[in-house]
Design an enzyme around this catalytic site. Structure first.
Site, PDB file in Angstrom:
ATOM      1  N   LYS A  64       0.825  -1.214   0.000  1.00  0.00           N
ATOM      2  CA  LYS A  64       0.000   0.000   0.000  1.00  0.00           C
ATOM      3  C   LYS A  64       0.861   1.266   0.000  1.00  0.00           C
ATOM      4  O   LYS A  64       0.660   2.159  -0.829  1.00  0.00           O
ATOM      5  CB  LYS A  64      -0.943   0.007   1.229  1.00  0.00           C
ATOM      6  CG  LYS A  64      -1.870  -1.206   1.287  1.00  0.00           C
ATOM      7  CD  LYS A  64      -2.775  -1.177   2.490  1.00  0.00           C
ATOM      8  CE  LYS A  64      -2.060  -1.348   3.828  1.00  0.00           C
ATOM      9  NZ  LYS A  64      -1.398  -2.653   3.994  1.00  0.00           N
ATOM     10  N   THR A  65       1.815   1.313   0.909  1.00  0.00           N
ATOM     11  CA  THR A  65       2.685   2.489   0.985  1.00  0.00           C
ATOM     12  C   THR A  65       3.477   2.653  -0.309  1.00  0.00           C
ATOM     13  O   THR A  65       3.645   3.757  -0.825  1.00  0.00           O
ATOM     14  CB  THR A  65       3.643   2.353   2.193  1.00  0.00           C
ATOM     15  OG1 THR A  65       2.849   2.247   3.373  1.00  0.00           O
ATOM     16  CG2 THR A  65       4.581   3.538   2.310  1.00  0.00           C
ATOM     17  N   ASP A 109      -1.509   7.181   6.162  1.00  0.00           N
ATOM     18  CA  ASP A 109      -1.456   5.754   6.453  1.00  0.00           C
ATOM     19  C   ASP A 109      -2.374   5.481   7.648  1.00  0.00           C
ATOM     20  O   ASP A 109      -2.627   6.384   8.444  1.00  0.00           O
ATOM     21  CB  ASP A 109      -0.010   5.379   6.796  1.00  0.00           C
ATOM     22  CG  ASP A 109       0.280   3.914   6.518  1.00  0.00           C
ATOM     23  OD1 ASP A 109      -0.630   3.195   6.071  1.00  0.00           O
ATOM     24  OD2 ASP A 109       1.427   3.492   6.752  1.00  0.00           O
ATOM     25  N   ARG A 218       6.453  -8.086   2.082  1.00  0.00           N
ATOM     26  CA  ARG A 218       7.334  -7.633   3.168  1.00  0.00           C
ATOM     27  C   ARG A 218       7.921  -8.812   3.928  1.00  0.00           C
ATOM     28  O   ARG A 218       9.095  -8.804   4.296  1.00  0.00           O
ATOM     29  CB  ARG A 218       6.581  -6.727   4.145  1.00  0.00           C
ATOM     30  CG  ARG A 218       7.474  -6.323   5.326  1.00  0.00           C
ATOM     31  CD  ARG A 218       6.786  -5.396   6.302  1.00  0.00           C
ATOM     32  NE  ARG A 218       6.509  -4.114   5.704  1.00  0.00           N
ATOM     33  CZ  ARG A 218       5.375  -3.437   5.884  1.00  0.00           C
ATOM     34  NH1 ARG A 218       4.438  -3.929   6.656  1.00  0.00           N
ATOM     35  NH2 ARG A 218       5.210  -2.284   5.307  1.00  0.00           N
TER      36      ARG A 218
END
Ligand code: ADP
Ligand code: MG
Length: 333
Positions: A64-65, A109, A218
């Site tokens: 997302k980031t 965020d 991640r």
């Protein structure tokens, strides 16, 4: 003691930055989301304006980031980074919005953490680019309307259900769900990361890591780095056997589950006879925070089909049961 999952998920900021894709080609998978976002950006560029506001949601570590960064980079816009937790008071939001350079991408965020009061202040900013500020108190108080520079809000959240309807409806550029990654995409991501980390990783190693990374980029990157550290410390080449040894040591099994996941499944089986059991009850039995259980542990267990959510609570599925009995006979590692 920190759990294996905790060491894989939140503590990887510098690694995230080092390995973050810097263009759309490097951003693997999520094809439909990419295509839609790029259309919104291209259309805005053609009009010479900024795209409408965009929301990304999905589990932690799925990109997302990274997408927020890519949106800003594509628009050649400055990126202002903040989070729902950081914007506590009306003044915090006003300070951020009034100081934006024109055509900034404002990334918020964990946007579900904004209070209702802040949300309401945000609505006119999102709709018509102004902020209502109340000056003074009591009968002499008056509202001043401040015009804001044009900006695009990119929101991200792991908990889209906690977002209010009115806020969600302000994302005219689209509300996009980011999914877990399939094995092929994970392998692409790991190959690229290995190159960036200057590692020569044979395919069998890439496969092993992909299988254990909870379908999450991640986690894949963090695991690759930890396996590399293990190989350096032991002065041994990367191999499938070495991966297995390292993952054993980290407490990560062949399906990427940690001892916390197993404890969750066992608790559901033993303390709740396989369920249904409410998430709060399960969390209490585990001495865990219900939010962590719901948003960190459960999404991947659901994806594996080891548990199900019903209106009456969590249920251990036959696959979940056979995983647990497989573990007892020792064929998991
Ligand atoms: N689609 C992708 N392609 C390649 N790498 C990715 C992708 N998505 C995420 N990553 C990697 O995973 C890391 C974590 O992604 P991030 O965008 O921070 O996730 P989120 O914000 O959803 O928690 C990034 O730094 C990047 O290295
Ligand atoms: Mg993020």
């Amino acid at each position: 003691m920190s759990s294996p999952l905790a060491t894989l998920l939140p503590l990887t900021k510098s690694l995230d930055m080092a390995l973050r894709p810097v263009n759309w080609d490097e951003y693997v998978g999520q094809k439909q989301v990419k295509a839609n976002v790029r259309i919104a950006i291209d259309a805005a560029k053609k009009r010479g304006g900024m795209p409408e506001h965009i929301l990304f949601y999905g589990p932690p570590g799925v990109g997302k980031t990274t997408l927020a960064h890519l949106v800003a980079a594509t628009l050649k816009s400055p990126l202002k980074n903040t989070s729902g937790v950081a914007i506590e008071r009306a003044g915090d939001l006003a300070a951020i919005l009034t100081n934006l350079e024109p055509n900034t991408v404002l990334f918020i965020d964990e946007i579900h953490r904004l209070s209702r009061k802040i949300e309401e202040l945000l609505y006119p900013a999102l709709e018509s680019g102004h902020l209502d500020i109340i000056l003074g108190k009591g009968p002499s108080a008056r509202t001043v309307e401040l015009s804001l520079p044009p900006f695009t809000l990119v929101g991200a959240t792991t908990r889209v259900a906690e977002l209010s309807g009115p806020l969600r409806s302000r994302f005219g550029g689209g509300v996009f769900q980011l999914d877990f990654y399939n094995d092929e995409d994970l392998r692409d991501i790991i190959r690229r990361s290995a190159l960036l980390l200057d590692l020569s990783a044979p395919e069998e190693v890439i496969d092993r890591i992909a299988a254990r990374s909870r379908a999450t980029p991640r986690v894949a990157n963090a695991l690759l780095k930890r396996v590399r550290d293990f190989s350096e410390v032991h002065n041994r080449k990367l191999s499938a056997a070495l991966c297995d040894e390292a993952c054993d040591l980290f407490g990560i099994d062949a399906q990427g589950l940690t001892k916390d996941d197993r404890r969750y499944l066992e608790t559901l089986l033993k303390s709740f006879r396989g369920g249904p059991a409410g998430v709060r009850a399960v969390a209490a039995a585990l001495h865990e925070d219900p939010d962590t259980v719901e948003h960190v542990y459960e999404p991947y267990l659901l994806r594996l089909g080891f548990i199900e959510r019903s209106s009456r609570g969590r249920i251990l599925t036959p696959q979940g049961r056979s995983y647990l009995s497989g573990e007892k006979s020792g064929d998991i590692f």
